[in-house]
Scaffold this motif. Structure first.
Motif, PDB file in Angstrom:
ATOM      1  N   PHE A 171     -64.263  25.398  86.434  1.00 41.50           N
ATOM      2  CA  PHE A 171     -63.241  25.515  87.478  1.00 41.50           C
ATOM      3  C   PHE A 171     -63.609  24.591  88.645  1.00 41.50           C
ATOM      4  O   PHE A 171     -62.736  23.981  89.265  1.00 41.50           O
ATOM      5  CB  PHE A 171     -63.147  26.959  87.976  1.00 41.50           C
ATOM      6  CG  PHE A 171     -62.420  27.860  87.041  1.00 41.50           C
ATOM      7  CD1 PHE A 171     -61.030  27.890  87.017  1.00 41.50           C
ATOM      8  CD2 PHE A 171     -63.107  28.683  86.159  1.00 41.50           C
ATOM      9  CE1 PHE A 171     -60.351  28.723  86.152  1.00 41.50           C
ATOM     10  CE2 PHE A 171     -62.437  29.527  85.286  1.00 41.50           C
ATOM     11  CZ  PHE A 171     -61.054  29.544  85.279  1.00 41.50           C
ATOM     12  N   THR A 172     -64.913  24.518  88.924  1.00 43.24           N
ATOM     13  CA  THR A 172     -65.345  23.681  90.055  1.00 43.24           C
ATOM     14  C   THR A 172     -64.963  22.216  89.820  1.00 43.24           C
ATOM     15  O   THR A 172     -64.607  21.512  90.767  1.00 43.24           O
ATOM     16  CB  THR A 172     -66.862  23.824  90.290  1.00 43.24           C
ATOM     17  OG1 THR A 172     -67.187  25.210  90.307  1.00 43.24           O
ATOM     18  CG2 THR A 172     -67.267  23.198  91.603  1.00 43.24           C
TER      19      THR A 172
ATOM     20  N   HIS B 284     -69.348  35.740  87.133  1.00 43.14           N
ATOM     21  CA  HIS B 284     -68.119  35.940  87.900  1.00 43.14           C
ATOM     22  C   HIS B 284     -66.904  35.974  86.975  1.00 43.14           C
ATOM     23  O   HIS B 284     -65.951  36.720  87.212  1.00 43.14           O
ATOM     24  CB  HIS B 284     -67.954  34.797  88.914  1.00 43.14           C
ATOM     25  CG  HIS B 284     -68.163  35.240  90.320  1.00 43.14           C
ATOM     26  ND1 HIS B 284     -67.446  34.749  91.367  1.00 43.14           N
ATOM     27  CD2 HIS B 284     -68.998  36.139  90.848  1.00 43.14           C
ATOM     28  CE1 HIS B 284     -67.846  35.330  92.483  1.00 43.14           C
ATOM     29  NE2 HIS B 284     -68.795  36.168  92.184  1.00 43.14           N
TER      30      HIS B 284
ATOM     31  N   GLN C 146     -64.313  39.239  85.774  1.00 45.97           N
ATOM     32  CA  GLN C 146     -62.862  39.189  85.973  1.00 45.97           C
ATOM     33  C   GLN C 146     -62.068  39.490  84.700  1.00 45.97           C
ATOM     34  O   GLN C 146     -60.845  39.612  84.739  1.00 45.97           O
ATOM     35  CB  GLN C 146     -62.444  37.814  86.519  1.00 45.97           C
ATOM     36  CG  GLN C 146     -62.939  37.584  87.943  1.00 45.97           C
ATOM     37  CD  GLN C 146     -62.588  36.196  88.434  1.00 45.97           C
ATOM     38  OE1 GLN C 146     -61.439  35.907  88.744  1.00 45.97           O
ATOM     39  NE2 GLN C 146     -63.573  35.330  88.522  1.00 45.97           N
TER      40      GLN C 146
ATOM     41  N   THR D  36     -68.931  28.661  83.239  1.00 44.55           N
ATOM     42  CA  THR D  36     -67.976  28.911  82.151  1.00 44.55           C
ATOM     43  C   THR D  36     -68.065  27.790  81.109  1.00 44.55           C
ATOM     44  O   THR D  36     -68.029  28.051  79.905  1.00 44.55           O
ATOM     45  CB  THR D  36     -66.542  28.977  82.712  1.00 44.55           C
ATOM     46  OG1 THR D  36     -66.276  27.779  83.446  1.00 44.55           O
ATOM     47  CG2 THR D  36     -66.330  30.193  83.589  1.00 44.55           C
TER      48      THR D  36
END
Ligand SMILES: O=C(O)C(=O)C[C@]1(C(=O)O)C=C[C@@H](O)C=C1
Length: 296
Positions: free
Chosen positions: A13-14, A102, A106, A126
């Protein structure tokens, strides 16, 4: 082109967040390593996650921000978060599922309902989970949707999320230098270590409230010294160039044992901040005039 260290590898995501800024992206395996590369001057910027609307602050980022030489945020961006579950082609049975803690947090309910009895394994990111599944170490990875383009894996499920509308905020960091100009829709971030005495946190918050400053974030992290000793990460709306924010930060400085400025930068939502700067400027002008004997 400036170089941006980011929490990788490819497909995190980063990385999606870092792509919104202009620069050559350089992946690092962990958040502290990305920030260390910036500190060492290997890159001009670093992009890291700071908070998620479901799981809260990212402790690895908070801890890395306070260590070693200061770095400051110059921009932020917010990404909608939804996950894909990726498997090796031909997978028929899933016994283990890997991801960043994280991300696992979720999709906990989805895993319990869809893959009961699987073992969850934490990986550094991830995308690192996707790479490990590709190598055959685990059966499935919970990833950003784009990860399927980077690894030889198939989508087992898409749009996976326990809580709708999850979002993660990311910071673009730089070594200290000229601050971004105020836009009228800014955020200022500081971290304060307080002396151990009664009511000190309420004193800090009162300094903000007295000046009509909106608190947008408050996180505590242990100093890693004495048990019970904490640092407070404080986010407020406004820019240090504004008199009321400068005035408030000076007050926080007086109340703290240690204070580190983490940046004043435009908010991702661009929503204008209601300020009373004219009143602060008028008051300062009046005090100045009284001191010079020009008025009473
Ligand atoms: O592992 C990644 O892909 C990340 O960018 C990290 C991270 C996080 O730290 O919260 C970012 C967004 C998602 O909420 C899940 C994981």
């Amino acid at each position: 082109m400036p170089r941006i260290a980011y929490f990788g590898p490819q497909g995190t995501f980063t990385e999606q967040a870092a792509l919104r800024f202009e620069g050559e992206l350089v992946p690092f395996e962990t958040i502290p390593l990305a920030i260390a590369a910036l500190r060492k001057g290997e890159t001009e910027f670093a992009c890291v996650p700071i908070e998620n609307s479901v799981e809260g602050a990212v402790p690895a980022t908070l801890d890395a921000l306070i260590r070693d030489e200061p770095v400051v945020a110059v921009a932020e961006t917010v990404l909608d978060v939804r996950f894909s579950v990726l498997v090796r082609p031909g997978t028929t049975e899933i016994r283990s599922v890997a991801s960043h803690p994280h991300a696992l947090a979720q999709v906990r309910e989805w895993i319990a309902a869809t893959l009961p009895g699987v073992t969850s394994i934490a990986t550094s990111s991830t995308a690192a989970a996707a790479a490990a599944v590709e190598r055959g170490e685990f059966d499935a990875a919970v990833t950003a949707p784009v990860a399927v383009n980077h690894y030889a894996l198939d989508e087992y499920a898409t749009d996976v999320l326990d809580v709708a509308d999850a979002r993660t905020r990311f910071l673009l960091l730089r070594r200290p230098g000229a601050l971004p100009a105020p836009t009228g829709a800014d955020r200022t971030s500081v971290v304060v270590t307080t002396p151990d005495r009664m009511g000190v946190l309420s004193e800090l918050l009162t300094e903000l409230a007295l000046r009509g400053i909106n608190l947008t974030g408050l996180e505590s992290r242990p100093t890693k010294g004495k048990l019970g000793e904490y640092r407070f990460y404080i986010d407020v709306e406004g820019h240090i160039a504004e008199p009321r924010i400068g005035d408030a930060l000076a007050a926080l400085h007086r109340h703290s044992r240690e204070i580190r400025f983490l940046g004043s930068f435009p908010k991702a939502d661009q929503r204008p901040v209601e300020a009373h700067n004219a009143e602060f400027t008028a008051a300062a002008t009046w005090v100045d005039a009284v001191r010079k004997g020009e008025t009473g």
